[in-house]
Design an enzyme around this catalytic site. Structure first.
Site, mmCIF file in Angstrom:
data_model
loop_
_atom_site.group_PDB
_atom_site.id
_atom_site.type_symbol
_atom_site.label_atom_id
_atom_site.label_comp_id
_atom_site.label_asym_id
_atom_site.label_seq_id
_atom_site.Cartn_x
_atom_site.Cartn_y
_atom_site.Cartn_z
ATOM 1 N N GLU A 57 -12.953 -54.436 27.493
ATOM 2 C CA GLU A 57 -11.783 -53.700 27.673
ATOM 3 C C GLU A 57 -10.712 -53.989 26.555
ATOM 4 O OE1 GLU A 57 -9.453 -53.595 31.352
ATOM 5 O OE2 GLU A 57 -9.461 -56.106 31.635
ATOM 6 N N LYS A 115 -3.388 -49.091 33.539
ATOM 7 C CA LYS A 115 -3.591 -49.615 34.727
ATOM 8 C C LYS A 115 -3.610 -49.574 36.095
ATOM 9 C CE LYS A 115 -2.213 -54.058 35.291
ATOM 10 N NZ LYS A 115 -3.232 -55.188 35.639
ATOM 11 N N CYS A 167 -0.965 -41.635 34.507
ATOM 12 C CA CYS A 167 0.656 -40.912 34.393
ATOM 13 C C CYS A 167 1.725 -41.153 34.256
ATOM 14 C CB CYS A 167 0.765 -40.040 34.410
ATOM 15 S SG CYS A 167 -0.430 -38.642 34.260
ATOM 16 N N HIS A 178 -35.601 -61.710 32.912
ATOM 17 C CA HIS A 178 -35.854 -59.860 33.037
ATOM 18 C C HIS A 178 -35.783 -59.505 32.109
ATOM 19 C CE1 HIS A 178 -37.492 -62.280 37.029
ATOM 20 N NE2 HIS A 178 -36.272 -62.613 37.147
ATOM 21 N N ASN A 193 2.133 -36.435 38.510
ATOM 22 C CA ASN A 193 0.525 -37.330 38.131
ATOM 23 C C ASN A 193 -0.606 -36.995 39.242
ATOM 24 O OD1 ASN A 193 -0.799 -39.173 37.501
ATOM 25 N ND2 ASN A 193 0.573 -41.186 38.793
ATOM 26 N N GLY A 194 -1.828 -36.863 38.928
ATOM 27 C CA GLY A 194 -2.230 -36.483 39.987
ATOM 28 C C GLY A 194 -3.536 -35.157 39.671
ATOM 29 N N TRP A 215 -1.651 -39.971 30.702
ATOM 30 C CA TRP A 215 -2.546 -40.125 31.119
ATOM 31 C C TRP A 215 -4.292 -38.527 30.926
ATOM 32 C CZ3 TRP A 215 -7.541 -41.055 33.231
ATOM 33 C CH2 TRP A 215 -7.791 -41.589 32.629
ATOM 34 N N GLU A 256 -16.365 -61.030 34.932
ATOM 35 C CA GLU A 256 -15.032 -61.014 34.569
ATOM 36 C C GLU A 256 -14.957 -61.764 33.152
ATOM 37 O OE1 GLU A 256 -12.398 -59.539 35.626
ATOM 38 O OE2 GLU A 256 -11.302 -60.548 34.583
ATOM 39 N N LYS A 270 -13.087 -58.621 29.928
ATOM 40 C CA LYS A 270 -11.860 -58.221 29.974
ATOM 41 C C LYS A 270 -12.543 -58.554 27.887
ATOM 42 C CE LYS A 270 -9.260 -58.562 31.989
ATOM 43 N NZ LYS A 270 -10.492 -58.533 33.436
ATOM 44 N N ARG A 295 1.248 -48.717 32.029
ATOM 45 C CA ARG A 295 0.016 -47.698 32.812
ATOM 46 C C ARG A 295 -0.937 -47.324 31.878
ATOM 47 N NH1 ARG A 295 2.332 -46.884 37.563
ATOM 48 N NH2 ARG A 295 1.743 -44.452 37.955
HETATM 49 C C1 AGP Z 1 -8.996 -55.190 35.014
HETATM 50 O O1 AGP Z 1 -8.533 -55.972 34.012
HETATM 51 C C2 AGP Z 1 -9.370 -53.168 34.582
HETATM 52 N N1 AGP Z 1 -7.638 -53.539 34.775
HETATM 53 C C3 AGP Z 1 -9.619 -52.878 35.823
HETATM 54 O O2 AGP Z 1 -11.033 -52.835 36.354
HETATM 55 C C4 AGP Z 1 -8.528 -52.656 36.822
HETATM 56 O O3 AGP Z 1 -9.092 -54.137 37.988
HETATM 57 C C5 AGP Z 1 -9.364 -51.814 38.330
HETATM 58 O O4 AGP Z 1 -9.121 -50.564 37.642
HETATM 59 C C6 AGP Z 1 -8.478 -51.986 39.511
HETATM 60 O O5 AGP Z 1 -7.178 -51.976 39.180
HETATM 61 P P1 AGP Z 1 -6.255 -52.496 41.260
HETATM 62 O O6 AGP Z 1 -6.338 -54.217 41.149
HETATM 63 O O7 AGP Z 1 -5.514 -52.245 40.105
HETATM 64 O O8 AGP Z 1 -7.082 -51.765 42.301
#
Ligand code: AGP
Length: 611
Positions: A492, A606, A2, A508, A100-101, A74, A485, A489, A27
């Site tokens: 997501e 985010k 949020c 395996h 937010n929370g 969110w 990684e 990418k 966000r």
């Molecule tokens: C990565 O592309 C994502 N946005 C997500 O996995 C992110 O890395 C994770 O939520 C951790 O966020 P932070 O580094 O702000 O703690």
């Protein structure tokens, strides 16, 4: 997560708030709303969907006041809908609130309200909170501020809230426990926001609310109190360091592409002032006083989430190799709840781009409670994690707006190299081991520029594979985290399922997946070279499509691959930085080709500030 924007001053609040909500879109959210207040009362508009939809739902003469609050939601409790969007109001209509929370005891409060014939209209925990405030206001006959404070002493959970009251139209109240909020200090005007991006174009002067604090804000003054003690808290005014253009797209189609292309600059920024090329010395002021305690530790744990966890895995290889001490990497969400052997001889390093990830913040608090030294590797200056840790190193990557983390990842790996160099130099590790890393570290920005220069060569590859349902990413050693990684990418932002594996693990299980519809990305460097070539041949023998990322010195792998991307060769501790960039571009171009929302992928935020 949020996003919250509040304003009080001479401007038309609606304009400040709508513009601010647009800056917070990165966000991640599914609905948006605004409330403004005048002596005639509270006016609220809220809709499911984007801020642009909210904007078109606002009638021309609505929201003319100079006091208002806005929100991008969110969804946690209650599906995305007009009704569940914030702001929420109490039954009397005197209070409106954005949040937010998560209010964890909302069912208890909801029952108390029902016992007093107050029934909630929405499925949200947030409505329960504002109804509770309205209920206390009628029962206790206290002021706006005292009523909000009293309500918050009864709340269990995490909140960043901003509240309006029709009986006191020249006051806004903000409070935080677990979800970040900061104040913008203008000339007879004040701003409240979840981060500094809605504020920076008006003022650089900000005040961070700390845990358990509440701000009472009027056009000509503000004060901050501690909610529990009800005592005024003196607060420092800090200055936002970055510039407005750093949070704009700068001519790129998406923030993610801009941030991928910034990496030559951001790695230079991560190194700037920290490496003395004359004597090959590394200086990190943020941890300098703690170096001996770190070296004396008998146990190093690194904890993070998502992409930051992948950077942490590389960091653990670097520290273990250079320092010859055991280093363990933990998902923060697991570490915070597990019975761990953490004590005063432990160092816990936490890595977070946003500095607000709930699980990572909780992991640090647990480590501190158990006596560990905590060290933060963070991007967002002044963020909760940066303020919670004993010491740390900022990665200086600048604001990262795209939900998919790119420049933060390469900067985090760079910082782990710097920390490894500093600690091993203090430990007396031979300069012959360290100097090659430093030499390549200094070359890195130019080498990244070269990799980015060929960035578009990846586009044909995406066209070949845009309709596949799955990808497999395989790597060995320092390239195994790169495989993880790269897979994250892709999945997501393009929504194609992808998995990263150690290359040797293929036999395996994953090899059962190999057929002509399964593209396999191999990240190949010197370590374990012959073995990974065997893995490549095993995939080829089964009709798998092969994409290879390798160093430009390799001349033989072209014969095995359907696509090959070559990057400059550097010290193995730094090589992941160069091998990851083509995978960032692969994910980006695939998402664009598939028409996905690259900067705000579905369901993602985010910064995951709720657990
Ligand atoms: C990565 O592309 C994502 N946005 C997500 O996995 C992110 O890395 C994770 O939520 C951790 O966020 P932070 O580094 O702000 O703690």
């Amino acid at each position: 997560m949020c996003g919250i924007v509040g304003y009080i001053g001479d401007k038309t609040a609606k304009e400040v708030i709508i513009k601010g909500l647009k800056r917070l879109e990165y966000r991640g959210y599914d609905s948006a709303g605004i409330s403004t207040i005048t002596s005639d009362g509270i006016n609220t508009t809220k809709t499911k969907g984007k801020v642009s939809k909210l904007e078109s739902a606002i009638q021309k003469d609505d929201h003319q006041g100079g006091v208002g609050i806005g929100h991008t939601r969110w969804a946690t409790h209650g599906a995305p809908s007009d009704k569940n969007a914030h702001p929420h109001s109490d039954a009397s209509g005197k209070f409106t609130l954005v949040h937010n929370g998560i209010i964890e005891n909302y069912t208890v409060l909801k029952q108390l309200l029902a016992d007093n014939q107050i029934h909630c209209e929405t499925d949200t925990d947030t409505e329960v909170l504002v109804q509770f405030i309205g209920y206390l206001y009628e029962r206790e006959k206290l002021s706006f501020a005292d009523t909000v404070r009293l309500a918050l002493t009864e709340v269990v959970g995490a909140y960043g809230i901003v509240v309006l009251c029709a009986d006191e139209p020249d006051t806004i109240i903000a409070a935080r426990l677990g979800s970040p909020l900061l104040l913008g200090i203008g000339e007879n005007e004040y701003f409240v926001a979840s981060d500094s991006s809605p504020i920076i174009e008006y003022t650089r002067n900000i005040v961070f609310l700390d845990e358990g604090e509440m701000a009472i804000i009027q056009p000509d003054l503000y004060k901050v109190i501690n909610i529990k003690e009800n005592l005024i808290v003196p607060k420092d005014v800090e200055e936002i360091k970055y510039n407005l253009e750093e949070i704009e797209k700068g001519g790129y189609d998406h923030f993610m592409l801009k941030e991928i292309n910034e990496q030559a600059v951001t790695i230079a920024e991560a190194i700037r002032g920290r490496v003395n090329a004359e004597n090959n010395q590394v200086m990190l002021g943020g941890i300098y006083d703690w170096v001996q305690q770190i070296l004396d530790a008998n146990h190093i744990i690194i904890t993070a989430c998502g992409t930051s966890w992948h950077a942490s895995l590389i960091g653990s290889y670097i520290l273990e190799e250079l320092l010859q001490v055991p280093v363990k990497v933990e998902y923060a969400s697991e570490f915070r709840y597990r019975e761990t052997a953490v004590n005063g001889d432990t160092v816990v390093i936490c890595v977070s781009q946003s500095g607000e990830t709930a699980d990572t913040l909780a992991a640090i608090k647990k480590a501190k409670e158990k006596g560990a030294l905590t060290l933060g590797i963070v991007n967002a200056v002044g963020s909760s994690i940066a303020r919670e840790t004993h010491c740390g190193v900022y990665i200086h990557a600048g604001p990262e707006i795209g939900v998919a983390s790119t420049k933060a990842f390469t900067a985090q790996v760079t910082i782990f190299n710097l920390i490894g160099l500093l600690l091993s130099e203090k430990k007396g590790v031979d300069a012959a081991v360290l100097n090659p890393i430093i030499t390549d570290l200094i070359r890195l920005p130019d080498l990244i520029t070269r990799v980015l220069h060929d960035g578009n060569s990846i586009i044909p590859l995406t066209e070949d594979f845009m309709n596949v349902g799955n990808f497999l990413y395989l790597g060995r050693g320092y390239q195994f985290p790169v495989a993880l990684e790269g897979a994250l990418k892709l999945k997501e932002i393009s929504y194609i399922h992808a998995e990263g594996y150690p290359a040797a693990e293929m036999k395996h299980g994953p090899i059962a997946l190999i057929d002509e519809d399964m593209p396999v990305v191999f990240i190949v460097t010197e370590k374990g070279y012959d073995k990974i070539v065997s893995n490549i041949q095993e995939v080829k023998a089964r009709g798998g499509k092969i994409i290879i990322i390798t160093s430009e010195t390799n001349k033989e792998l072209e014969n095995f691959s359907d696509h090959i991307i070559q990057v400059p060769k550097v010290n193995h501790c730094l090589q992941p930085i160069l091998t990851t960039i083509p995978l960032q571009l692969l994910a980006y171009h695939m998402a664009v080709l598939k028409g996905c929302d690259v900067d705000m992928p579905r369901n993602l935020a985010k910064s995951v500030t709720v657990e």
